[in-house]
Design a protein around this motif. Structure first.
Motif, PDB file in Angstrom:
ATOM      1  N   LEU A 193       0.807  -1.216   0.000  1.00 37.61           N
ATOM      2  CA  LEU A 193       0.000   0.000   0.000  1.00 37.61           C
ATOM      3  C   LEU A 193       0.842   1.268   0.000  1.00 37.61           C
ATOM      4  O   LEU A 193       0.321   2.350  -0.292  1.00 37.61           O
ATOM      5  N   LEU A 194       2.124   1.157   0.320  1.00 33.76           N
ATOM      6  CA  LEU A 194       2.972   2.350   0.388  1.00 33.76           C
ATOM      7  C   LEU A 194       3.785   2.571  -0.884  1.00 33.76           C
ATOM      8  O   LEU A 194       4.304   3.675  -1.088  1.00 33.76           O
ATOM      9  N   ARG A 195       3.909   1.563  -1.703  1.00 31.67           N
ATOM     10  CA  ARG A 195       4.820   1.645  -2.852  1.00 31.67           C
ATOM     11  C   ARG A 195       4.368   2.716  -3.837  1.00 31.67           C
ATOM     12  O   ARG A 195       3.206   2.796  -4.225  1.00 31.67           O
ATOM     13  N   GLY A 196       5.317   3.560  -4.231  1.00 28.57           N
ATOM     14  CA  GLY A 196       5.038   4.582  -5.234  1.00 28.57           C
ATOM     15  C   GLY A 196       4.172   5.719  -4.750  1.00 28.57           C
ATOM     16  O   GLY A 196       3.626   6.465  -5.568  1.00 28.57           O
ATOM     17  N   ARG A 197       4.046   5.890  -3.436  1.00 27.48           N
ATOM     18  CA  ARG A 197       3.186   6.943  -2.890  1.00 27.48           C
ATOM     19  C   ARG A 197       3.957   7.774  -1.868  1.00 27.48           C
ATOM     20  O   ARG A 197       5.003   7.366  -1.376  1.00 27.48           O
ATOM     21  N   ASP A 198       3.378   8.924  -1.542  1.00 33.51           N
ATOM     22  CA  ASP A 198       3.996   9.794  -0.538  1.00 33.51           C
ATOM     23  C   ASP A 198       3.227   9.736   0.783  1.00 33.51           C
ATOM     24  O   ASP A 198       3.223  10.686   1.570  1.00 33.51           O
ATOM     25  N   ASP A 199       2.608   8.597   1.074  1.00 31.16           N
ATOM     26  CA  ASP A 199       1.759   8.476   2.261  1.00 31.16           C
ATOM     27  C   ASP A 199       2.526   8.626   3.563  1.00 31.16           C
ATOM     28  O   ASP A 199       1.980   9.140   4.551  1.00 31.16           O
ATOM     29  N   VAL A 200       3.767   8.154   3.605  1.00 27.95           N
ATOM     30  CA  VAL A 200       4.503   8.163   4.879  1.00 27.95           C
ATOM     31  C   VAL A 200       4.631   9.583   5.412  1.00 27.95           C
ATOM     32  O   VAL A 200       4.423   9.832   6.609  1.00 27.95           O
ATOM     33  N   GLY A 201       4.945  10.530   4.555  1.00 27.92           N
ATOM     34  CA  GLY A 201       5.034  11.920   4.977  1.00 27.92           C
ATOM     35  C   GLY A 201       3.722  12.444   5.512  1.00 27.92           C
ATOM     36  O   GLY A 201       3.704  13.219   6.482  1.00 27.92           O
ATOM     37  N   ARG A 202       2.617  12.021   4.915  1.00 26.17           N
ATOM     38  CA  ARG A 202       1.310  12.469   5.401  1.00 26.17           C
ATOM     39  C   ARG A 202       0.988  11.862   6.766  1.00 26.17           C
ATOM     40  O   ARG A 202       0.392  12.527   7.626  1.00 26.17           O
ATOM     41  N   PHE A 203       1.351  10.605   6.947  1.00 23.86           N
ATOM     42  CA  PHE A 203       1.159   9.995   8.268  1.00 23.86           C
ATOM     43  C   PHE A 203       1.970  10.727   9.331  1.00 23.86           C
ATOM     44  O   PHE A 203       1.467  11.043  10.411  1.00 23.86           O
ATOM     45  N   HIS A 204       3.221  11.006   9.020  1.00 18.69           N
ATOM     46  CA  HIS A 204       4.076  11.692   9.987  1.00 18.69           C
ATOM     47  C   HIS A 204       3.539  13.093  10.302  1.00 18.69           C
ATOM     48  O   HIS A 204       3.599  13.549  11.457  1.00 18.69           O
ATOM     49  N   ALA A 205       3.025  13.769   9.290  1.00 19.93           N
ATOM     50  CA  ALA A 205       2.458  15.098   9.514  1.00 19.93           C
ATOM     51  C   ALA A 205       1.254  15.046  10.452  1.00 19.93           C
ATOM     52  O   ALA A 205       0.967  16.015  11.163  1.00 19.93           O
ATOM     53  N   ALA A 206       0.574  13.885  10.444  1.00 17.66           N
ATOM     54  CA  ALA A 206      -0.571  13.705  11.338  1.00 17.66           C
ATOM     55  C   ALA A 206      -0.154  13.157  12.699  1.00 17.66           C
ATOM     56  O   ALA A 206      -1.013  12.850  13.533  1.00 17.66           O
ATOM     57  N   GLN A 220      12.769  -4.733  -1.035  1.00 18.48           N
ATOM     58  CA  GLN A 220      11.557  -4.189  -0.424  1.00 18.48           C
ATOM     59  C   GLN A 220      11.879  -3.449   0.872  1.00 18.48           C
ATOM     60  O   GLN A 220      11.317  -2.388   1.149  1.00 18.48           O
ATOM     61  N   ILE A 221      12.782  -3.999   1.633  1.00 17.30           N
ATOM     62  CA  ILE A 221      13.155  -3.392   2.913  1.00 17.30           C
ATOM     63  C   ILE A 221      13.855  -2.057   2.679  1.00 17.30           C
ATOM     64  O   ILE A 221      13.567  -1.060   3.356  1.00 17.30           O
ATOM     65  N   ARG A 222      14.765  -2.039   1.728  1.00 12.17           N
ATOM     66  CA  ARG A 222      15.460  -0.780   1.426  1.00 12.17           C
ATOM     67  C   ARG A 222      14.490   0.264   0.866  1.00 12.17           C
ATOM     68  O   ARG A 222      14.607   1.464   1.172  1.00 12.17           O
TER      69      ARG A 222
END
Length: 245
Positions: A193-206, A220-222
């Protein structure tokens, strides 16, 4: 660098070329030995209300027994061999959550307890898990997760001081908003669900931590580390550490 959580213990090892039965004390001890930052495990209730560590609702896949966990007393489960599918391993008893908490309490490792209450809605599972965590003084090193999101809301009511992580494997619209709304401190998404997306930054912002599962391949780990996740949940913690070194 993300933290490394051993998924059901260190049950795979690309470095030592040896696999261990999942969710057993041997796998948890191996996670400590290889330097994992934390352990992920699954809990359910026996017929007599004991908290045992087992992923499936049945014991068929991982033991020499048959049937649902909930249909057995702990004494009955303790007679089964949870290393039965490993011809090169000593017999293994199903662990109690108390066993694992006692193992981890003297260490610095964190613990991710997944409540397996999406298929069977175990009565009082949340309360019993919270009591066990508090009894071993592990509240500050524990995160409680579940695919049953109502269970997480209930945990927020009875144990607001223990962190909670929402598990999900399907795409959610604006999952950072959803996670914040149900009062968790972390998200535990499938790695896809995270691949190719900028979701992690949005989660951290929240204000949400991101622990991604279950990644075993070095690439995958890297990739997950490059996205900025807070933790990688893996069957092979030694291999994950090597991939990030």
């Amino acid at each position: 660098m993300p933290a490394i959580f051993a998924h059901r213990g260190a049950n795979k090892s690309s470095c030592a070329n040896k696999n261990l039965p999942e969710n057993t004390m041997a796998a948890f001890a191996a996670a400590i030995e290889v330097g994992a930052d934390g352990i992920e495990l699954d809990v359910q209730l026996t017929r007599d209300g004991r908290i045992v560590v087992c992923h499936d609702e049945t014991v068929d896949r991982v033991s020499d027994g048959h049937g649902l966990v909930i249909d057995h007393t702990f004494e009955e489960l303790a007679r089964l061999n949870f290393a039965a599918t490993f011809s090169d391993q000593e017999p293994a008893r199903i662990p109690l959550l108390d066993d694992v908490l006692a193992l981890l309490a003297p260490t610095e490792l964190s613990l991710n307890i997944e409540l397996k209450n999406s298929v069977i809605r175990y009565d009082q599972l949340e309360e019993r898990v919270v009591d066990a965590v508090n009894a071993h003084q592990m509240a500050d090193r524990t995160v409680l997760s579940s695919f049953n999101h109502r269970s997480l809301v209930h945990l927020a009511q009875i144990a607001p001081g223990i962190r909670r992580g929402v598990l999900y494997s399907n795409d959610l619209a604006d999952p950072w908003d959803y996670a914040s709304r149900i009062g968790v401190q972390a998200v535990h998404p499938s790695g896809l669900l995270l691949r190719g997306r900028d979701d992690v930054g949005r989660f951290h912002a929240a204000g949400l931590s991101v622990r991604v599962w279950t990644l075993d391949e070095p690439d995958q780990i890297r990739e997950a580390a490059a996205l900025g996740v807070d933790a990688v949940i893996t069957n092979d913690p030694a291999g994950a550490r090597a991939a990030l070194s």
